[in-house]
Structure formats: structure tokens, C-alpha cells
Motif scaffolding. Structure first.
Motif, short mmCIF file in Angstrom:
data_model
loop_
_atom_site.label_atom_id
_atom_site.label_comp_id
_atom_site.label_asym_id
_atom_site.label_seq_id
_atom_site.Cartn_x
_atom_site.Cartn_y
_atom_site.Cartn_z
N GLY A 354 0.85 -1.19 0.00
CA GLY A 354 0.00 0.00 0.00
C GLY A 354 0.88 1.23 0.00
O GLY A 354 2.10 1.15 0.16
N ASN A 370 -4.71 1.84 -0.89
CA ASN A 370 -4.33 0.85 -1.90
C ASN A 370 -3.48 1.48 -3.00
O ASN A 370 -3.53 2.70 -3.26
N GLY A 375 -6.46 -2.29 -5.37
CA GLY A 375 -7.62 -1.68 -4.74
C GLY A 375 -8.85 -2.56 -4.75
O GLY A 375 -9.62 -2.59 -3.80
N VAL A 383 -6.06 -8.44 2.32
CA VAL A 383 -5.19 -7.29 2.06
C VAL A 383 -4.00 -7.40 3.00
O VAL A 383 -4.17 -7.60 4.20
#
Length: 409
Positions: A354, A370, A375, A383
Motif C-alpha cells: 500500500g 491501496n 484496490g 489485504v
């Protein structure tokens, strides 16, 4: 004035916006007691406001004890002189306390207000009464708490000067400590607070034992103190600044409000906006009309993630930390934002998974977003964000993740 540290603040002593937490106890090292040349002065019978910052956490208890200044380095001295156990606090507003977390200030009580009823115990503060049988001199007020999901206790102390007592008085108290009904959440069990705790043999009446909160309605001497202190510790800084009177705190080193006249609290009613007199919720249940609906679930059905895991490798002697966050996503998202709030300053030197969208001035709150390629995350996906960083050496422990958030902006 009040004392502040990243996890605990006592509205009775000194304030330092950079003060670290202490997990060894019974108090912080005195080299962090900045500015306490002349302790705050109280007379026997005064009431004193005691508060602590929410630090985005909710649930659990706070133990408050008082010992002579000469015994400040002894755990047993505080264990044998417990004044009360109070609720740590939580945001009582619907949907605002989730998984043991809330967004600071978490509806904590501002300066110029105080806990006037025993049932009104969820706003990160309380008051205590200075006993009548203390000899004149310096004392140390200690709070001990393991809030939210923290596995060990944190300690903070404030030095006060007491006068006007009669040390010849003897006031044996009950062997039991009265504990209010509190939201436990994921906090340490209550038994961990009480197993070494003994009620102090203090006289709360000028002619006998009395009860510490019998006159809780009285205005505390330091009512102006605001234990919420600053929005710098909030995972939602912008939202924090819009909360009740937060913008009026202009000096983090002296967080207080300008009060004017503060009158003693009136008798509780079913329309005073306070959960008191045995009410089930604010102004309903108990002696008031029945509550119309049940409390909302603590886990909103629209929460984006189901699990938020933080792992770290850290070496305090070298000031090095490697952190890794894994988030399990419940619903598909097109973009995401992750907030990490630490208990002390961290200089992130490199990161992956990120991009850093913002950092607060204390370098304790990092917001990640993101990248262009990660994303979109399907339901059930993950994530992962990682980083390496530096923190101040000399501490006995490593940085702690105090708060977190993951949303689709």
C-alpha cells in the motif's frame, strides 16, 4: 493540571504529550514527572476528578489506589490501599464501540463536567474523595488498567499534597471492594484486578469510615481538567476535532476547559440524558419507561472486514520493528484505506502492499491506501500491508498497535 501518557492520563498531576506508557509499575520513572516541583494541593474531604484517555479502546476496569510518596516504589503499598475500582469506559452511542475499540475521544467526558452518579461510569473518568485520616504530606495516586484486549497492566501516577486530616482516626473498611457493572469486552478478567487488592482503611467521613462516593454529586476541585487531552491520539483526527468542546483544548500540555460556575449535580431524572438511577439505557428502563428497542449489535452488519491481524518482529535494544498486517475482507471493495495507531513514534523507513496517504505530526498514526493494482478485493479476499521502521531505543518493550481501522472510502 493532569498527567498524560500514550495510554493513561490522570487528571491530578503533570502533562507530557510524549510520555510513554509503563507496564512495570507501580509508577513511571520520576524522570518523566516533568514540572512536578509543587504537587497539586488538596484538603481532607475534597473531591478530585480522575480521568484517562480512551486511546481508541473500550471495556475493562481501572483500579485507583493512594499511597504515601515515600512508598511510591512498592506495588504492595498500592495493593493495600485501593480506593475504588471503576469502569475503564466505552462509547455508549449506538454502533460506536466495536470489538473493544472506539474512536477517541469515544464520548469521554469533557472538562467542566464530572461523574456525579455511580451509574454514569462509562465516560473514562470518575471522582474520588481525599480521606480525612491522612497525615499532612505528599501522596501518590495510582491508576492500574488493562483496557480492551491488552494482556498486561499499564500504570500511571500523580503526586499530590494533602493537608487538614486527622491521622489518629481509625476507620476499618469492609474487606470487599465494590465493583460497578462495566462493559468487559475483551479486557483482562476482573479477578486479575482484585486478587492482590485490599480496600484502604481510609475515613471518608470526618467522624468515621463513611463511603468514598456518598457525596459524589459534589463538584471536584479540579473539575476544569479534560482527560481527553488531544486529537493527536485519535485514529479519526478530523472526526475527533468535531466532538464536544475538543476544539477548545488549545494546549495539550494543559488540557482543560474554561468553566465559569459549575454547580453540583441535580437529582437524577428520566430526561437528563444520563444513564443513572439504575436505568437500563439512557433515560429508559429501571425506574423510567421501558426501553423501546434493544441495544444494537456491537458488530455492524456492514463492517468491511472480519479479521484484522497485526504481527511484528521488534528489537527494543536496537529500535527496529518489522510489522505485517493481514486483513480478511468480508465484502468486495473497489478501494480501501487502512489506519494504524501506535503507542509511540515510529519512523517507517520502507513499506509494501500500500501507499502512505498521511502521517500525523507525532508519527503515531499512519494511514495507508491501496495502490493502483490492489484496490479491488473480492469478498473473502485478503489485504496485506507491511513495513520496516525505527523507534527510540532504551524502552523495555516494543511499539504496540493501539488502534486500527479498515474501510472503503
Amino acid at each position: 493540571k493532569q498527567w498524560y501518557q500514550r495510554r493513561v492520563a490522570i487528571t491530578a498531576g503533570d502533562v507530557d504529550p510524549g510520555r510513554p506508557a509503563d507496564t512495570v509499575g507501580p509508577c513511571e520513572n520520576e524522570n518523566v514527572w516533568h514540572g512536578v516541583k509543587y504537587p497539586n494541593e488538596y484538603k481532607a474531604g475534597d473531591r478530585m476528578k480522575v480521568g484517562w484517555t480512551s486511546n481508541n479502546h473500550a471495556g475493562g476496569w481501572v483500579r485507583i489506589a493512594l499511597a504515601p510518596y515515600s512508598q511510591r516504589k512498592s506495588h504492595k503499598s498500592f495493593d493495600d490501599n485501593v480506593m475504588k475500582i471503576s469502569c475503564y469506559g466505552h462509547d455508549q452511542r449506538p454502533g460506536q464501540t466495536i470489538y473493544g475499540d472506539c474512536k477517541h475521544p469515544c464520548n469521554a467526558r469533557p472538562g467542566c463536567e464530572y461523574q456525579a452518579y455511580e451509574e454514569d461510569n462509562a465516560r473514562f473518568d470518575t471522582t474520588v474523595k481525599i480521606p480525612h485520616n491522612l497525615a499532612d504530606g505528599d501522596y501518590v495516586l495510582q491508576i492500574k488498567s488493562a483496557m480492551s484486549s491488552h494482556p498486561h497492566f499499564y500504570y500511571s501516577c500523580a503526586r499530590i499534597k494533602v493537608s487538614g486530616g486527622n491521622p489518629s482516626m481509625s476507620c476499618p473498611q469492609s474487606k470487599l471492594i465494590v465493583v460497578p457493572k462495566c462493559l468487559k469486552g475483551t479486557a483482562v478478567e476482573l479477578a486479575e484486578y482484585t486478587k492482590t487488592s485490599k480496600p484502604a482503611q481510609f475515613c471518608y467521613n470526618n467522624d468515621g469510615p463513611g463511603y468514598i462516593d456518598a457525596d459524589m454529586y459534589r463538584v471536584p476541585k479540579n473539575v476544569q481538567c479534560d482527560p481527553r487531552i488531544t486529537c493527536a491520539v485519535s485514529i479519526d483526527g478530523k472526526g475527533c476535532k468535531s466532538q464536544d468542546k475538543m476544539s477548545d483544548i488549545t494546549n495539550d500540555w494543559k488540557p482543560e476547559q474554561v468553566c465559569g460556575e459549575v454547580k453540583p449535580a441535580p437529582a437524577p431524572t428520566c430526561s437528563d440524558g444520563v444513564k443513572n438511577q439504575g436505568e437500563e439505557r439512557i433515560d429508559c428502563g429501571g425506574p423510567c419507561e421501558a426501553c423501546a428497542v434493544t441495544m444494537p449489535p456491537t458488530t455492524p452488519s456492514d463492517r468491511v472486514y472480519s479479521n484484522f491481524e497485526f504481527k511484528k518482529i521488534a528489537y527494543p535494544s536496537e529500535g527496529y520493528i518489522n510489522g505485517n498486517v493481514i486483513v480478511d475482507v468480508r465484502f468486495k471493495v473497489k478501494k480501501w484505506r487502512m489506519t494504524l495507531f501506535f503507542d509511540r513514534k515510529i519512523e517507517i523507513t520502507q513499506h509494501w502492499g500500500g501507499k502512505i496517504a498521511s502521517v500525523n505530526e507525532f508519527k503515531t498514526v499512519y494511514v495507508f491506501e491501496n495502490k493502483s493494482w490492489n484496490g479491488r478485493v473480492p469478498a473473502g479476499g485478503k489485504v496485506t500491508v507491511g513495513f520496516e521502521g525505527k523507534f527510540a531505543t532504551g524502552a523495555i518493550d516494543s511499539p504496540v498497535l493501539m488502534g486500527k481501522d479498515f474501510v472503503e472510502p
